[in-house]
Design an enzyme around this catalytic site. Sequence first.
Site, PDB file in Angstrom:
ATOM      1  N   ASN A  65       0.868  -1.102  -0.057  1.00 39.96           N
ATOM      2  CA  ASN A  65      -0.050   0.143   0.101  1.00 39.96           C
ATOM      3  C   ASN A  65       0.784   1.575   0.043  1.00 39.96           C
ATOM      4  OD1 ASN A  65      -2.381  -1.589  -0.188  1.00 39.96           O
ATOM      5  ND2 ASN A  65      -3.082  -0.862   1.795  1.00 39.96           N
TER       6      ASN A  65
ATOM      7  N   CYS B 278      -8.060   2.691   3.197  1.00 33.75           N
ATOM      8  CA  CYS B 278      -6.940   1.867   3.326  1.00 33.75           C
ATOM      9  C   CYS B 278      -5.315   2.706   3.293  1.00 33.75           C
ATOM     10  CB  CYS B 278      -6.794   0.786   2.388  1.00 33.75           C
ATOM     11  SG  CYS B 278      -8.247  -0.421   2.702  1.00 33.75           S
TER      12      CYS B 278
HETATM   13  C1  UGA Z   1      -6.147  -0.485  -1.937  1.00 35.39           C
HETATM   14  C2  UGA Z   1      -5.308  -1.392  -2.484  1.00 35.39           C
HETATM   15  O1  UGA Z   1      -5.270  -1.148  -3.848  1.00 35.39           O
HETATM   16  C3  UGA Z   1      -5.374  -2.801  -2.447  1.00 35.39           C
HETATM   17  O2  UGA Z   1      -4.509  -3.600  -3.068  1.00 35.39           O
HETATM   18  C4  UGA Z   1      -5.497  -3.156  -0.743  1.00 35.39           C
HETATM   19  O3  UGA Z   1      -6.024  -4.665  -0.570  1.00 35.39           O
HETATM   20  C5  UGA Z   1      -6.427  -2.211  -0.051  1.00 35.39           C
HETATM   21  O4  UGA Z   1      -6.252  -0.851  -0.350  1.00 35.39           O
HETATM   22  C6  UGA Z   1      -6.486  -2.418   1.203  1.00 35.39           C
HETATM   23  O5  UGA Z   1      -5.520  -2.444   2.134  1.00 35.39           O
HETATM   24  O6  UGA Z   1      -7.605  -3.158   1.858  1.00 35.39           O
HETATM   25  P1  UGA Z   1      -8.480   0.482  -2.443  1.00 35.39           P
HETATM   26  O7  UGA Z   1      -8.497   1.270  -0.967  1.00 35.39           O
HETATM   27  O8  UGA Z   1      -9.700  -0.198  -2.663  1.00 35.39           O
HETATM   28  O9  UGA Z   1      -7.306  -0.620  -2.257  1.00 35.39           O
HETATM   29  O10 UGA Z   1      -8.462   1.406  -3.605  1.00 35.39           O
HETATM   30  P2  UGA Z   1      -7.419   1.522  -4.864  1.00 35.39           P
HETATM   31  O11 UGA Z   1      -8.031   1.042  -5.938  1.00 35.39           O
HETATM   32  O12 UGA Z   1      -6.086   1.394  -4.331  1.00 35.39           O
HETATM   33  O13 UGA Z   1      -7.638   3.144  -4.868  1.00 35.39           O
HETATM   34  C7  UGA Z   1      -7.237   3.877  -3.824  1.00 35.39           C
HETATM   35  C8  UGA Z   1      -7.231   5.401  -4.127  1.00 35.39           C
HETATM   36  O14 UGA Z   1      -6.233   5.905  -4.940  1.00 35.39           O
HETATM   37  C9  UGA Z   1      -8.569   5.840  -4.696  1.00 35.39           C
HETATM   38  O15 UGA Z   1      -8.898   7.130  -3.915  1.00 35.39           O
HETATM   39  C10 UGA Z   1      -8.356   5.973  -6.137  1.00 35.39           C
HETATM   40  O16 UGA Z   1      -9.400   7.097  -6.474  1.00 35.39           O
HETATM   41  C11 UGA Z   1      -6.880   6.829  -6.042  1.00 35.39           C
HETATM   42  N1  UGA Z   1      -6.127   6.161  -7.295  1.00 35.39           N
HETATM   43  C12 UGA Z   1      -5.976   5.323  -7.595  1.00 35.39           C
HETATM   44  C13 UGA Z   1      -5.442   7.698  -7.801  1.00 35.39           C
HETATM   45  O17 UGA Z   1      -5.825   8.785  -7.429  1.00 35.39           O
HETATM   46  N2  UGA Z   1      -4.722   7.269  -8.932  1.00 35.39           N
HETATM   47  C14 UGA Z   1      -4.538   6.112  -9.502  1.00 35.39           C
HETATM   48  O18 UGA Z   1      -3.822   5.982 -10.625  1.00 35.39           O
HETATM   49  C15 UGA Z   1      -5.145   5.033  -9.082  1.00 35.39           C
END
Ligand code: UGA
Length: 434
Positions: A208, A260
């Site tokens: 993470n 997370c």
């Molecule tokens: C994240 C991790 O991706 C998972 O692998 C992990 O299991 C999970 O946390 C956890 O610890 O339980 P998640 O919180 O569901 O998963 O969301 P992500 O898809 O990682 O996105 C996180 C944030 O980053 C969102 O607000 C998204 O909009 C943002 N983001 C993502 C960006 O701003 N830019 C990107 O290119 C990708």
Amino acid sequence: MRLSVVGCGYLGAVHAAAMASIGHEVVGIDVDGRKIEALSRGEAPFFEPGLPSILSDGIASGRLAFTTDVAAARGAKVHFIGVGTPQQKDGDAADLTFVNAAIDSLLPHLSPGDVVAGKSTVPVGTAASLALRVERTGARLVWNPEFLREGFAVKDTIDPDRLVVGVGVGDNASAEVLREVYAPAVDKGTPFIVTDLATAELVKVAANAFLATKISFINAMAEIAEVTGADVTQLADAIGHDVRIGRRFLGAGIGFGGGCLPKDIRAFSARAEELGRGESVAFLREVDEINLRRRDRAVQLAVDALGGSVFNKKIAVLGAAFKPHSDDVRDSPALDVAVRLYGLGASVVVTDPEAIDNARRAHPQLTYESSRDETIRDAEAVILVTEWDEYRRQLSPEHASTLTSGRAIVDGRNGLDAAAWRAAGWRYYGMGRP
Ligand code: UGA
């Protein structure tokens, strides 16, 4: 195999239903009676694609049940711990109250030979101390971190990209029990990595931390692009072609949120400081700060778009969830931007396909509207903050022009076709784009 899952939130409810769907007999346990009642009726207490169907299939098959009675864990071979580890109210460290309570409640029901498998994200070192308590019952403790993404949680649980199991010294037997639990994935060739307890705990926070760093890296480049006239989306495409870098998680915008990434990097920093190694992850403080600055930037763009003040002007906010395919508003950058605009006196109307109820509970002072078109009607500016397809792909600038009173769009996720919006007469403001 008979399994229990203690904690039925985003992680535990999905894990319980997914384990039943691959043939195990599972009891999900939670102290929240309302959550258990909903789950027992086959209803998901939160939006997660695919979860309602595996819940109802599991219940119908007789292999999946939910209860508030932790004694129901008795007789299960593996007991998963899936409770939350939120940020402490008065600091950055993780609050382990729920993990400790889950272990305490489980201890009287453990039998020699049982395996307790921690899935919650915990500060490194937690598992070793919990193991001492668990081992007094003759059971063993392993750490089996979870990498599921909200919105893809069912797929990520049934078909993960890797499985990690941290075990106590010489405890290969417990690792083999976990290998059996995950047999369908293991048989498909999913990497199954056995480590010590500390490594397994660290794998989770390191993953993470890396993802958060990648997002803040591209957002830092967006800040540089903003003062040079460069376009961060083209920059991301170009560096992303290098397979060592990769394009995923290089989406510049208003940054990361959710339950997370933000709390995990803060807890990691706090734990590193306790270990006397704060400097090793000092960059995570910068990662956090860059991330929070992007919210300010989006607010500033809205102010600029409205000629220097948003006071008494209607702004349509598209999105409230921290990302699409989720109704989760925990630490949502989208909702934070809406709240800040409201604080500046704007007349803010927020819409989201799934997250309005949760958003309203968190910020009742904002105005919510379920219809996208009613949200943008008569708005002087529109700001896209969660890139749902309804807003990113299905809203044409020509259609939006028939509804709004102004023609200013702030694209907080760089998800729109800037040229198309400009061609339709809109002033388009991206994040790190000219
Ligand atoms: C994240 C991790 O991706 C998972 O692998 C992990 O299991 C999970 O946390 C956890 O610890 O339980 P998640 O919180 O569901 O998963 O969301 P992500 O898809 O990682 O996105 C996180 C944030 O980053 C969102 O607000 C998204 O909009 C943002 N983001 C993502 C960006 O701003 N830019 C990107 O290119 C990708």
